[in-house]
Design an enzyme around this catalytic site. Structure first.
Site: not given
Ligand code: MEV
Length: 434
Positions: A274, A371
């Site tokens: 979770d 990136h």
């Protein structure tokens, strides 16, 4: 240092599967399952949520080079963001070659809360609960948490807090402490709190308003430490400064912690844990001193660079999606963890390593380079380049990036448009080799 996954990033997908097979990480059936796109059976989805109409699929990758507490670990990561897996692997390699990672979990208990919105006799409330605490614990263990008790856990303590309300009245909170062993513990702790509602009401004469676990688990904190030897002093100083920035400025702390969570969330997702619960706990912990701050700290110790992470990372290795979802089961197999604590420690380590990778990039080449270089392929595809056009468009985009330090989808569209224009205006032998 013998590392079976050296060079993994250079392999084709087929070769990666072969590697996972030859090292015994996955079986042939598991590889076939992944190769054919993973879970298809919608009836499993129906078991998890309501109104199911399909699955949402994320890429699953593995980060390599991690050696945590002296153990080689392959890290499964389910995530959509370019360069997270590459940065984690690259930084783990750096640490493997020039340092080490160590982790631990302090504390055992998760926390359940029982609220009494308005206390009528607040001075008596604590006294009565504390007087009957052992009986309440014994009842809860006998009636609800017996499964946990058998596994060495269960309810261990009960504490009382009295809070000042804005209207001048007092609010009572009972904290129920539970050792949930290898389960995340949400279900059992909520059941324990619900069960205690009636005995608490009859003992105190007060009215319980609600019962629920707390995600701010200050009683079970996972810690990770990275030590790097002989780091370039200039780089170490810059990373220390970047760390201080995140420590004293909440605006930077939020982004710093996002980078830490880039390492944490993908493992939570891959293992069926979770992630909202962990996120809530981690952010609350980051603000525990009154101002939102960094979850990590980097400092120099002589020629060493030391990094530390601490936060509640409450995860499970049994129950729920982790044991039902075939891909989550596979992720657990890849990790080869023996307990929820071990999983939590690995997650902390990856978060800290991911943070180091980001800080190194930010204080040296900047985030764009790593990136965007990896992102160029996505831009090329996003612009609609066909197979034969891809190499040319990618090369041109790399040139533009080197020149302008910036790149976007509109650059890719423009390059592709030019290429197609050139092709349509020149005879075939004069056009670029695409
Ligand atoms: C991007 O996903 C994460 C970073 O912004 C983290 C950071 O700034 O530390 C690069």
């Amino acid at each position: 240092m013998n590392e079976p996954f050296q060079g993994f990033s250079k392999l084709t997908r087929q070769e990666r599967y072969q590697k996972l097979l030859s090292t015994g990480v996955l079986s042939r059936e598991e590889v076939e399952y992944l190769e054919h796109g993973g879970l298809k059976d919608l009836s499993l989805g129906e078991k998890f949520i309501e109104n199911v109409i399909g699955y949402f699929q994320l890429p699953l990758g593995v980060a390599t080079h991690f050696r945590i507490d002296g153990k080689d670990i392959l890290i499964p990561m389910a995530v959509e963001e370019t360069s997270i897996v590459a940065a984690a692997s690259k930084t783990a390699k750096w640490i493997r070659e020039s340092g080490f990672i160590q982790t631990r979990v302090d504390g055992h208990e998760i926390i359940g809360q029982i609220q009494i919105a308005v206390l009528h006799k607040y001075d008596l409330f604590s006294k009565v609960i504390l007087e009957h605490k052992l009986r309440l614990i014994e009842m809860a263990n006998r009636e609800v948490a017996f499964g946990l008790v058998k596994r060495g856990g269960g309810v261990t303590d009960i504490n009382v807090r009295v809070l000042d309300r804005p209207d001048g009245l007092k609010m009572g909170i009972v904290h129920v402490m539970v050792n949930s062993c290898d389960a995340m513990g949400a279900n059992v702790i909520n059941q324990v709190c619900e069960f205690l509602k009636e005995p608490i009401e009859s003992l105190t004469g007060e009215k319980v308003t609600m019962c629920i676990l707390s995600n701010l688990v200050t009683s079970k904190i996972t810690k990770a430490e990275v030590v790097l030897e002989k780091v370039d002093p200039e780089l170490a100083a810059k990373i220390e400064e970047a760390s201080l920035f995140a420590e004293i400025d909440p605006y930077r702390a939020a982004t710093n912690n996002k980078g830490v969570l880039n390492g944490i969330d993908p493992i939570l997702i891959a293992t069926g844990n979770d992630w909202r619960a962990v996120e809530a706990g981690v952010h609350a912990y980051a603000a525990r001193k009154g101002a939102y701050s960094s979850l990590t700290r980097w400092f120099r110790e002589g020629s060493r660079l030391v990094g530390r992470f601490e936060a509640p990372l409450i995860v499970g290795t049994v129950g729920g999606v982790t044991t039902l979802h075939p891909t989550a089961k596979m992720a657990m197999k890849i990790l080869q963890v023996e307990s929820a604590n071990e999983l939590s420690r690995i997650i902390a380590a990856v978060g800290l390593v991911q943070n180091l990778g980001a800080l190194k990039a930010l204080t040296t080449v900047g985030i764009i380079e790593g990136h965007m270089k990896l992102h160029i392929k996505n831009l090329t595809l996003g612009a609609g380049a066909e197979e034969k056009e891809i190499p040319y468009v990618q090369k041109r985009l790399e040139e533009i990036l080197a020149l302008r330090k910036r790149i976007s989808l509109s650059n890719a569209i423009e390059v592709l448009r030019e290429l197609r224009l050139q092709r349509s205006s020149k005879p075939d032998h004069e056009t670029h080799h695409v």
